[in-house]
Design an enzyme around this catalytic site. Sequence first.
Site, PDB file in Angstrom:
ATOM      1  N   ASN A  42     -11.268   7.126  -5.749  1.00  0.00           N
ATOM      2  CA  ASN A  42     -12.641   7.359  -5.014  1.00  0.00           C
ATOM      3  C   ASN A  42     -12.881   8.950  -4.819  1.00  0.00           C
ATOM      4  OD1 ASN A  42     -11.159   7.748  -2.447  1.00  0.00           O
ATOM      5  ND2 ASN A  42     -11.922   6.028  -1.634  1.00  0.00           N
ATOM      6  N   ARG A  46     -19.710   9.453  -4.270  1.00  0.00           N
ATOM      7  CA  ARG A  46     -19.152   8.394  -4.818  1.00  0.00           C
ATOM      8  C   ARG A  46     -20.037   7.730  -5.599  1.00  0.00           C
ATOM      9  NH1 ARG A  46     -15.785   7.479   0.351  1.00  0.00           N
ATOM     10  NH2 ARG A  46     -13.739   8.654   0.007  1.00  0.00           N
ATOM     11  N   THR A  91     -16.529   4.226   0.783  1.00  0.00           N
ATOM     12  CA  THR A  91     -15.084   4.141   0.477  1.00  0.00           C
ATOM     13  C   THR A  91     -14.930   3.530  -0.936  1.00  0.00           C
ATOM     14  OG1 THR A  91     -14.449   4.325   2.735  1.00  0.00           O
ATOM     15  CG2 THR A  91     -12.471   3.946   0.982  1.00  0.00           C
ATOM     16  N   HIS A 118     -11.479  12.529   0.123  1.00  0.00           N
ATOM     17  CA  HIS A 118     -11.110  11.996   1.517  1.00  0.00           C
ATOM     18  C   HIS A 118     -12.171  12.783   2.413  1.00  0.00           C
ATOM     19  CE1 HIS A 118      -9.209  10.922   5.219  1.00  0.00           C
ATOM     20  NE2 HIS A 118      -9.196  12.103   5.607  1.00  0.00           N
ATOM     21  N   PHE A 158       0.865  -1.243  -0.098  1.00  0.00           N
ATOM     22  CA  PHE A 158      -0.015   0.078  -0.045  1.00  0.00           C
ATOM     23  C   PHE A 158       0.914   1.307  -0.141  1.00  0.00           C
ATOM     24  CE2 PHE A 158      -2.192   3.578   1.940  1.00  0.00           C
ATOM     25  CZ  PHE A 158      -3.408   3.525   0.924  1.00  0.00           C
TER      26      PHE A 158
END
Length: 163
Positions: free
Chosen positions: A128, A108, A97, A131, A61
């Site tokens: 996406n 979204r 998310t 935040h 990640f």
Amino acid sequence: MKSYVLIIMKPDALETELVEPIIKRFIEHDFRIEMIGYKSVSDDLILTHYAHVVEKLGESFKKMAITAFAGKAMMPIILSQDGENAIGNARELTGATDPARAEPGTIRGDLGTDSFDNADREARCCNNLIHCSDSNEALLTELKLWFAPETYQLFASLIQVLN
């Protein structure tokens, strides 16, 4: 009484020119813009912002986050709303998310075009759009990362007075 939330327009929102429609959604839900920033993201900034995710998901990640965000522009925006639940209301409006699982009527759900499944297959972060802070503690931490010290001090004092 008013409460605050931090949203951050991610590179995919800027690149697809969705900043204005996203902000319009927040305004239509009685949010007010308090401050807008603009940052060219460094490795350190994005890794500090996503430190909890890097800790959970590991080195893969970390590499994906650097590739997805470092060197790109992001727009942190401090919003306020009357009442005590700006964070909860903003998260509800933002949607899940994973855009593929976000409800219609959410940002979204209506504007997102990616999914966790596609991102996993392609070994990248999911696009996406936005935040959204998930707690007052996260809000304070994120304000310190994304805004100048004087802006952080102003809003941190307001948020702490309200708690």
